[in-house]
Design a protein around this motif. Sequence first.
Motif, short mmCIF file in Angstrom:
data_model
loop_
_atom_site.label_atom_id
_atom_site.label_comp_id
_atom_site.label_asym_id
_atom_site.label_seq_id
_atom_site.Cartn_x
_atom_site.Cartn_y
_atom_site.Cartn_z
N ILE A 1 41.39 50.78 42.91
CA ILE A 1 41.99 49.45 42.95
C ILE A 1 41.12 48.53 43.81
O ILE A 1 40.34 48.98 44.64
CB ILE A 1 43.45 49.46 43.41
N LYS A 2 41.27 47.23 43.56
CA LYS A 2 40.47 46.22 44.26
C LYS A 2 41.32 45.45 45.25
O LYS A 2 42.48 45.13 44.96
CB LYS A 2 39.89 45.22 43.26
N PHE A 3 40.71 45.13 46.36
CA PHE A 3 41.37 44.41 47.44
C PHE A 3 40.50 43.19 47.71
O PHE A 3 39.32 43.31 48.03
CB PHE A 3 41.40 45.36 48.65
N THR A 4 41.06 42.00 47.55
CA THR A 4 40.27 40.77 47.69
C THR A 4 41.01 39.77 48.58
O THR A 4 42.18 39.48 48.33
CB THR A 4 40.04 40.12 46.30
N THR A 5 40.33 39.27 49.59
CA THR A 5 40.95 38.22 50.41
C THR A 5 40.87 36.90 49.65
O THR A 5 39.85 36.58 49.04
CB THR A 5 40.26 38.06 51.78
N ILE B 1 46.27 38.20 49.91
CA ILE B 1 45.41 39.32 49.49
C ILE B 1 45.74 39.61 48.04
O ILE B 1 46.91 39.71 47.68
CB ILE B 1 45.72 40.58 50.33
N GLU B 2 44.71 39.74 47.22
CA GLU B 2 44.94 40.12 45.84
C GLU B 2 44.68 41.62 45.68
O GLU B 2 43.60 42.10 46.00
CB GLU B 2 44.03 39.33 44.89
N ILE B 3 45.68 42.33 45.16
CA ILE B 3 45.54 43.76 44.87
C ILE B 3 45.49 43.86 43.35
O ILE B 3 46.39 43.37 42.67
CB ILE B 3 46.78 44.55 45.36
N SER B 4 44.46 44.48 42.81
CA SER B 4 44.35 44.51 41.36
C SER B 4 43.71 45.80 40.87
O SER B 4 43.08 46.53 41.64
CB SER B 4 43.54 43.31 40.86
N SER B 5 43.92 46.08 39.60
CA SER B 5 43.26 47.22 38.97
C SER B 5 43.10 46.90 37.50
O SER B 5 43.91 46.18 36.91
CB SER B 5 44.10 48.49 39.17
N TYR B 6 42.07 47.44 36.90
CA TYR B 6 41.74 47.09 35.52
C TYR B 6 41.27 48.33 34.78
O TYR B 6 40.52 49.14 35.32
CB TYR B 6 40.64 46.02 35.51
N SER B 7 41.75 48.48 33.57
CA SER B 7 41.27 49.58 32.72
C SER B 7 41.12 49.02 31.31
O SER B 7 42.07 48.44 30.77
CB SER B 7 42.28 50.72 32.73
N PRO B 8 39.95 49.18 30.71
CA PRO B 8 39.75 48.59 29.37
C PRO B 8 40.76 49.12 28.34
O PRO B 8 41.14 48.38 27.44
CB PRO B 8 38.31 48.99 29.00
N GLU B 9 41.22 50.36 28.48
CA GLU B 9 42.14 50.90 27.47
C GLU B 9 43.59 50.48 27.71
O GLU B 9 44.36 50.32 26.77
CB GLU B 9 42.11 52.44 27.45
N ILE B 10 43.97 50.38 28.98
CA ILE B 10 45.40 50.20 29.29
C ILE B 10 45.75 48.74 29.53
O ILE B 10 46.74 48.24 29.02
CB ILE B 10 45.79 50.99 30.57
N GLY B 11 44.98 48.06 30.35
CA GLY B 11 45.29 46.69 30.68
C GLY B 11 44.91 46.38 32.12
O GLY B 11 43.92 46.91 32.63
N LYS B 12 45.75 45.62 32.78
CA LYS B 12 45.37 45.07 34.07
C LYS B 12 46.62 44.88 34.91
O LYS B 12 47.71 44.66 34.37
CB LYS B 12 44.74 43.70 33.80
N VAL B 13 46.48 44.99 36.21
CA VAL B 13 47.60 44.65 37.09
C VAL B 13 47.06 43.80 38.23
O VAL B 13 45.97 44.05 38.75
CB VAL B 13 48.32 45.92 37.61
N VAL B 14 47.78 42.77 38.58
CA VAL B 14 47.38 41.88 39.67
C VAL B 14 48.61 41.58 40.51
O VAL B 14 49.68 41.32 39.96
CB VAL B 14 46.84 40.53 39.12
N GLU B 15 48.46 41.62 41.81
CA GLU B 15 49.58 41.22 42.66
C GLU B 15 49.04 40.57 43.92
O GLU B 15 48.07 41.04 44.51
CB GLU B 15 50.42 42.46 43.02
N ASN B 16 49.67 39.49 44.33
CA ASN B 16 49.27 38.82 45.56
C ASN B 16 50.24 39.16 46.67
O ASN B 16 51.45 39.07 46.49
CB ASN B 16 49.21 37.31 45.35
N VAL B 17 49.69 39.57 47.79
CA VAL B 17 50.49 39.92 48.95
C VAL B 17 50.09 38.99 50.08
O VAL B 17 48.90 38.77 50.32
CB VAL B 17 50.22 41.39 49.37
N LYS B 18 51.06 38.44 50.76
CA LYS B 18 50.76 37.55 51.89
C LYS B 18 50.48 38.42 53.10
O LYS B 18 51.29 39.28 53.47
CB LYS B 18 51.97 36.63 52.14
#
Lengths: 380, 380
Positions: free
Chosen positions: A292-296, A302-319
């Motif tokens: 998973i990716k952690f981006t300020t 903070i954006e927490i995300s993960s990506y898979s070409p077969e399944i899809g994507k998830v994105v969530e912002n945490v303060k």
Amino acid sequence: MKFYIKKERLIKSVQDALKAVAVRTTIPILVGIKFDADDRGVTVTGSDSDITIQSFIPKEEDGEELVEIVEPGSIVLQARFFSEVIKKLPELIVEITVEDQFKTIVRSGNAEYIILGLDAEEYPRLPIIEDGDHFSIPNDLLKSIIKQTVFAVSTSETRPILTGVHWMIEDSQLTAVATDSHRLAMKQATLQSEERNGKSHSIVIPGKSLNELLKVLDESNEPIQMTITNNQILFRAKNLLFFSRLLEGKYPDTSKLIPTDSKTIVKLNAKEYLEAVDRASLLAREGKTNVIKFTTMDDDMIEISSYSPEIGKVVENVKSISTEGEEIKISFNAKYMIDALRAIDGTEISIYFTGTMRPFIIRTDYDDSILQLLLPVRTF
Amino acid sequence: MKFYIKKERLIKSVQDALKAVAVRTTIPILVGIKFDADDRGVTVTGSDSDITIQSFIPKEEDGEELVEIVEPGSIVLQARFFSEVIKKLPELIVEITVEDQFKTIVRSGNAEYIILGLDAEEYPRLPIIEDGDHFSIPNDLLKSIIKQTVFAVSTSETRPILTGVHWMIEDSQLTAVATDSHRLAMKQATLQSEERNGKSHSIVIPGKSLNELLKVLDESNEPIQMTITNNQILFRAKNLLFFSRLLEGKYPDTSKLIPTDSKTIVKLNAKEYLEAVDRASLLAREGKTNVIKFTTMDDDMIEISSYSPEIGKVVENVKSISTEGEEIKISFNAKYMIDALRAIDGTEISIYFTGTMRPFIIRTDYDDSILQLLLPVRTF
């Protein structure tokens, strides 16, 4: 040998000893549990030769009679079968009698089992622990030390030494470290040394032993006595002895792995952050990468995300509670992050980054005895 | 497609539909669950082509809004992954939106998943159940009928017809029979027929279907509607449809297997007897034979025993409530006896023997709708 014993106590002791009994063993008698009845009570022993667990049932405890010894003696009985048998017995008291040829009669109410036992003389002797160094530690603290480090041991036998937890003891200061070379868990604690001979110890306890020890330690707050020798450690609780072999070899020096400065510090609500990572990990796991990716972002988000070409994507912002220093964009193994956050178990945690390619550490302000370190995964 | 839905209801419906989804399937789209949103609510469908489960979430129930449909439509989403995702969502309401290329956005609070969906047009149609015969049965009674018979179906595919439970319906009288040719379980019940056309039915429902049906039937006491067609049975509960394929072929005539006379009748306290059999079964299982012996003794006592040359022996005497007729000494499979006793679930049971080599039956005075039959094992 013949004795009467309270069923519930027998069940408890057999269950404890059973935790050391391996399903498969090269030493046939070790599929058994050994019973020794003497004038003090009954001792129940299980072993897989790496771990030995001995549970003692005294004749009397708190004025209550637990065992009545009619004739002292010893026998070895098939561990798993015997443990099933006693759980099903109808009455509160069990009578155990050994006759000729190790034939053992287990009687309770109208039920009678005749079990073919084995010669207790064939059972391996316990490790000799006499001249080791002694320490004492509260039960709860010992459990914390184990729980906060043992999950990080390596599960691969490529470097056997990493399957253990490294305990360094110096002037009664314990530092426990586990690493599988992708992450590291460290916990510090103060022991009570009974013999202050100033000697320092550096031992490696198999992760498996510590996991089993966790299962047999009860809820009591009595301190646990520890004795360390060359190749064994003994944990002694009330009515319980737990022996473990130590791993041989030199544990790598991990102190240099831990960064001492940081360029970005992100403080987070531990529960919110763990839940977001947990959600992202679902997709990461399904996508097989587990990354998973952690981006300020702006505004302390903070954006927490993960990506898979077969399944899809998830994105969530945490303060975040606060974000200091440089921006960061970093990827890591979701499971390792979840393990680390669960081990810390604080309401707020701080993550100290020193760059996208550098290991980073997770701590909590409330408890500086614990440190978790993760290596990033290179995806950028 | 776009709708908002109460998370708890979505989770429940997906879990129900998931019970029909096979882990492996030759029809790739069946790894998915289908969602249909229309002006009535959302329908969730799972299927492995033998079993199809459809759970409906109405827009409103008991004055509470459960679904808000913004735009009707259909989508298929990977079943297991989606069921994990929704369980972890942070808020009570979930927003589901399908965009181009079946791209599905699942949003709750700050968390957003983008999941690659599949075309609902590719999903198989439901079986057509229109002109079947209708019956009605209380929820509890349906569960009893299943529990008291399904365990006795064959697990071997040698005779596929025996992997199902035979339901014979005549004038609203249901007789359910299962046998694996070593034992037989029979239960009778009265159905409410909605269309008394006097037709009789003889169908064989796969044991697997009935086990899954048990899992999705709730605790409510609303009657279950059943519709039987040529090759399908449909169970209809509130907001739930459960379709099962029927097994093809002729079920053997089992009526002649059941002895009508007896030479020995032993009446026993069910719990005491079950516990004694259970204890003996431990040794029987360990000795791999799984056989225990039942012997009538003096003074209405019954000896339950098992012997294994490697392990040992178990003997227990149980006092019968009454023993009438000839002495008997008989061996049987311990597990089958335990299954039969658990299915009967009465406080007293009677066993009717007609000889050491003959099948025997177990009944209870309290409930003559149930009969269990066991074949003895020849050991004498």
